[in-house]
Motif scaffolding. Sequence first.
Motif, PDB file in Angstrom:
ATOM      1  N   ASP A   1      44.824  39.130  29.291  1.00  0.00           N
ATOM      2  CA  ASP A   1      44.392  38.882  30.669  1.00  0.00           C
ATOM      3  C   ASP A   1      43.441  39.948  31.197  1.00  0.00           C
ATOM      4  OD1 ASP A   1      46.009  36.595  30.826  1.00  0.00           O
ATOM      5  OD2 ASP A   1      47.724  37.739  31.587  1.00  0.00           O
ATOM      6  N   VAL A   2      43.561  41.177  30.723  1.00  0.00           N
ATOM      7  CA  VAL A   2      42.774  42.265  31.321  1.00  0.00           C
ATOM      8  C   VAL A   2      41.883  43.021  30.336  1.00  0.00           C
ATOM      9  CG1 VAL A   2      44.426  42.608  33.186  1.00  0.00           C
ATOM     10  CG2 VAL A   2      44.642  43.935  31.108  1.00  0.00           C
ATOM     11  N   MET A   3      42.006  42.754  29.049  1.00  0.00           N
ATOM     12  CA  MET A   3      41.196  43.491  28.066  1.00  0.00           C
ATOM     13  C   MET A   3      39.717  43.153  28.209  1.00  0.00           C
ATOM     14  SD  MET A   3      41.882  41.416  24.539  1.00  0.00           S
ATOM     15  CE  MET A   3      41.111  39.833  24.223  1.00  0.00           C
TER      16      MET A   3
ATOM     17  N   LEU B   1      41.497  47.545  25.160  1.00  0.00           N
ATOM     18  CA  LEU B   1      42.224  47.783  26.393  1.00  0.00           C
ATOM     19  C   LEU B   1      42.245  49.282  26.640  1.00  0.00           C
ATOM     20  CD1 LEU B   1      44.079  46.435  28.605  1.00  0.00           C
ATOM     21  CD2 LEU B   1      45.988  47.194  27.175  1.00  0.00           C
ATOM     22  N   THR B   2      41.820  49.688  27.836  1.00  0.00           N
ATOM     23  CA  THR B   2      41.811  51.102  28.176  1.00  0.00           C
ATOM     24  C   THR B   2      42.822  51.370  29.277  1.00  0.00           C
ATOM     25  OG1 THR B   2      40.141  50.906  29.898  1.00  0.00           O
ATOM     26  CG2 THR B   2      39.341  51.245  27.629  1.00  0.00           C
ATOM     27  N   ARG B   3      43.103  52.635  29.486  1.00  0.00           N
ATOM     28  CA  ARG B   3      43.987  53.012  30.590  1.00  0.00           C
ATOM     29  C   ARG B   3      43.396  52.543  31.914  1.00  0.00           C
ATOM     30  NH1 ARG B   3      46.749  58.872  29.543  1.00  0.00           N
ATOM     31  NH2 ARG B   3      47.735  58.337  27.571  1.00  0.00           N
TER      32      ARG B   3
ATOM     33  N   ARG C   1      43.269  49.209  36.915  1.00  0.00           N
ATOM     34  CA  ARG C   1      42.595  48.195  37.729  1.00  0.00           C
ATOM     35  C   ARG C   1      43.496  46.967  37.915  1.00  0.00           C
ATOM     36  NH1 ARG C   1      38.335  50.692  35.278  1.00  0.00           N
ATOM     37  NH2 ARG C   1      38.398  49.459  33.379  1.00  0.00           N
ATOM     38  N   ALA C   2      44.224  46.573  36.877  1.00  0.00           N
ATOM     39  CA  ALA C   2      45.144  45.423  36.986  1.00  0.00           C
ATOM     40  C   ALA C   2      46.270  45.749  37.965  1.00  0.00           C
ATOM     41  CB  ALA C   2      45.706  45.072  35.613  1.00  0.00           C
ATOM     42  N   MET C   3      46.747  46.992  37.941  1.00  0.00           N
ATOM     43  CA  MET C   3      47.797  47.413  38.889  1.00  0.00           C
ATOM     44  C   MET C   3      47.260  47.332  40.317  1.00  0.00           C
ATOM     45  SD  MET C   3      49.269  50.675  36.744  1.00  0.00           S
ATOM     46  CE  MET C   3      50.144  51.395  38.109  1.00  0.00           C
TER      47      MET C   3
ATOM     48  N   ALA D   1      44.812  45.467  41.466  1.00  0.00           N
ATOM     49  CA  ALA D   1      44.573  44.069  41.842  1.00  0.00           C
ATOM     50  C   ALA D   1      45.880  43.364  42.204  1.00  0.00           C
ATOM     51  CB  ALA D   1      43.877  43.345  40.701  1.00  0.00           C
ATOM     52  N   SER D   2      46.964  43.743  41.556  1.00  0.00           N
ATOM     53  CA  SER D   2      48.247  43.077  41.833  1.00  0.00           C
ATOM     54  C   SER D   2      48.837  43.516  43.173  1.00  0.00           C
ATOM     55  CB  SER D   2      49.245  43.349  40.714  1.00  0.00           C
ATOM     56  OG  SER D   2      49.666  44.694  40.722  1.00  0.00           O
ATOM     57  N   GLN D   3      48.318  44.604  43.735  1.00  0.00           N
ATOM     58  CA  GLN D   3      48.808  45.076  45.034  1.00  0.00           C
ATOM     59  C   GLN D   3      48.138  44.369  46.197  1.00  0.00           C
ATOM     60  OE1 GLN D   3      48.408  49.325  45.046  1.00  0.00           O
ATOM     61  NE2 GLN D   3      50.084  49.616  43.598  1.00  0.00           N
ATOM     62  N   ASP D   4      47.036  43.666  45.911  1.00  0.00           N
ATOM     63  CA  ASP D   4      46.303  42.975  46.990  1.00  0.00           C
ATOM     64  C   ASP D   4      47.052  41.765  47.487  1.00  0.00           C
ATOM     65  OD1 ASP D   4      44.364  44.867  46.811  1.00  0.00           O
ATOM     66  OD2 ASP D   4      43.015  43.655  45.570  1.00  0.00           O
TER      67      ASP D   4
END
Length: 154
Positions: A7-9, A140-142, A147-149, A151-154
């Motif tokens: 999903d995020v790579m 996949l990078t740190r 960034r995924a973390m 985005a999930s807070q929005d």
Amino acid sequence: MPKTVADVMNCEPVVVRAETPLKEAIQILAERHISGLPVVDDVGKLVGIISETDLMWQETGVTPPAYIMFLDSVIYLKNPADYERDLHKALGQTVGEVMSQNPITISPDKTLREAATVMHDRSVHRLPVLDSAGQVIGILTRGDIIRAMAASQD
């Protein structure tokens, strides 16, 4: 449903080959503002990874291992094989001479939590993402995880 690596790579990772000149790899890293590159063979299978850490030997040089003389014998205080490996990296001219072999990888179906755990436990900043045939299909990078973390807070 937890997000997966797929999903995020980054689905279009920049890769280099072992015979790529080191100067070219350094240029790619600088121009793209990235800190590492997967190294692939002729058929796209992962053979290593080159990172900023691997390149630091080019600038810092290598210090010979400490030793003591005892009864006409040399006793190394550190493993001389490590010195030889580091010296090889410091003098390397191609990606293959400097890269780290056997990089830690991940599959696209793993969760971000699993990926973050691997990165943390193994102290790596990026994970090449491989399909079942060992082909590099992403990275996949740190930063991707952060960034995924966010985005999930929005």
